[in-house]
Design an enzyme around this catalytic site. Structure first.
Site, mmCIF file in Angstrom:
data_model
loop_
_atom_site.group_PDB
_atom_site.id
_atom_site.type_symbol
_atom_site.label_atom_id
_atom_site.label_comp_id
_atom_site.label_asym_id
_atom_site.label_seq_id
_atom_site.Cartn_x
_atom_site.Cartn_y
_atom_site.Cartn_z
ATOM 1 N NE ARG A 15 -7.160 8.497 -5.202
ATOM 2 C CZ ARG A 15 -7.881 9.114 -4.272
ATOM 3 N NH1 ARG A 15 -8.705 10.089 -4.616
ATOM 4 N NH2 ARG A 15 -7.787 8.760 -3.011
ATOM 5 C CG ASP A 139 -7.435 -0.259 4.068
ATOM 6 O OD1 ASP A 139 -6.776 0.053 5.086
ATOM 7 O OD2 ASP A 139 -8.431 0.385 3.689
ATOM 8 C CE1 TYR A 153 -11.745 -1.192 0.497
ATOM 9 C CE2 TYR A 153 -11.417 -0.919 2.867
ATOM 10 C CZ TYR A 153 -10.931 -0.858 1.577
ATOM 11 O OH TYR A 153 -9.633 -0.465 1.351
#
Length: 251
Positions: A15, A139, A153
């Site tokens: 990925r 993120d 997370y």
């Protein structure tokens, strides 16, 4: 003797990580390809790169949840390739943790992979003596649009964001530390997707109508940003976090 500098990319077998490895290899770096459980894919990637340029890539397996693993990984890279000049912290674990069923073990795992290991890797790479650049993969949602059900997370990944900014000040001018904050990135999944991959696919289906660019990003686009951050063209950039999210964070 091969004098090209060494870049260590964690979580690099597949990925986004594999795309970063391919791009940096094309830029002339020697690559330390870290993997966890995806050793076969990492070996295939290294073999391909070594066909293009002999002795330019090696694979290093390590479970970054282990406290000693970051220091051991840096030492193995130093012995086999030389101390890393660049470190790209891409490895991450991701799975839902609804508060009602959240366990200490889940917190420990998500903090270990998303925050603790990157910090210890930077510490060990700095001690190895050649480190000049760090790029942390973040993120964009953990700070801009934190999603429910992902408390552990979100907290761990947002901690890595704070770490990026803190160490950019602490390690300057010797080491430049920057981040790339990902939105939804298209990537292949296994024939039998993992729980994290299944959750990712669900997120993507729900989010596509809300992305102003009306598409997902690609691993190659992420790799291009990492490549630029590690280049001399970005030489005055430190403590920056570049969003690669198609403007999703803004709506």
């Amino acid at each position: 003797m091969n004098e090209a500098p060494v870049a260590l990319v964690t979580g690099a077998a597949r990925r986004v990580g594999a795309a970063i490895v391919r791009r940096l290899h094309a830029d002339g770096w020697r690559l330390a390809i870290h993997c966890g459980s995806s050793r076969e894919e990492a070996d295939a990637l290294a073999a391909q790169l070594n066909t293009e340029r002999p002795a330019s890539a090696q694979v290093f397996s390590a479970d970054l949840r282990r406290e000693q693993a970051p220091a051991e990984l840096i030492d193995a890279v130093r012995l086999r390739l030389g101390p890393p000049t660049a470190l790209v912290n891409n490895a991450s674990s991701y799975h839902p943790t609804p508060l009602a069923s959240l366990t200490p073990a889940q917190i420990d795992e998500l903090v270990a992979t998303n925050l603790k290991a990157p910090l210890l890797l930077i510490q060990a790479a700095l001690a190895a003596g050649a480190l000049r650049q760090v790029v942390n993969l973040l993120d964009v949602h953990t700070r801009q649009q934190p999603r429910p059900g992902l408390s552990a997370y979100n907290a761990a990944k947002d901690g890595l964001w704070a770490l990026t900014e803190t160490l950019a000040v602490e390690l300057a001018p010797a080491v430049r530390v920057n981040g790339v904050a990902l939105g939804h990135i298209a990537a292949e999944v296994r024939a039998e997707p993992s729980e994290a991959e299944r959750q990712d696919l669900i997120d993507k289906d729900a989010q596509l109508p809300h992305i102003p660019m009306r598409r997902f990003g690609t691993p190659a686009e992420v790799a291009a940003v990492v490549s630029w951050l590690l280049s001399e063209q970005a030489g005055y950039l430190a403590g920056a976090v570049i969003p690669v999210d198609g403007a999703r964070r803004l709506v």
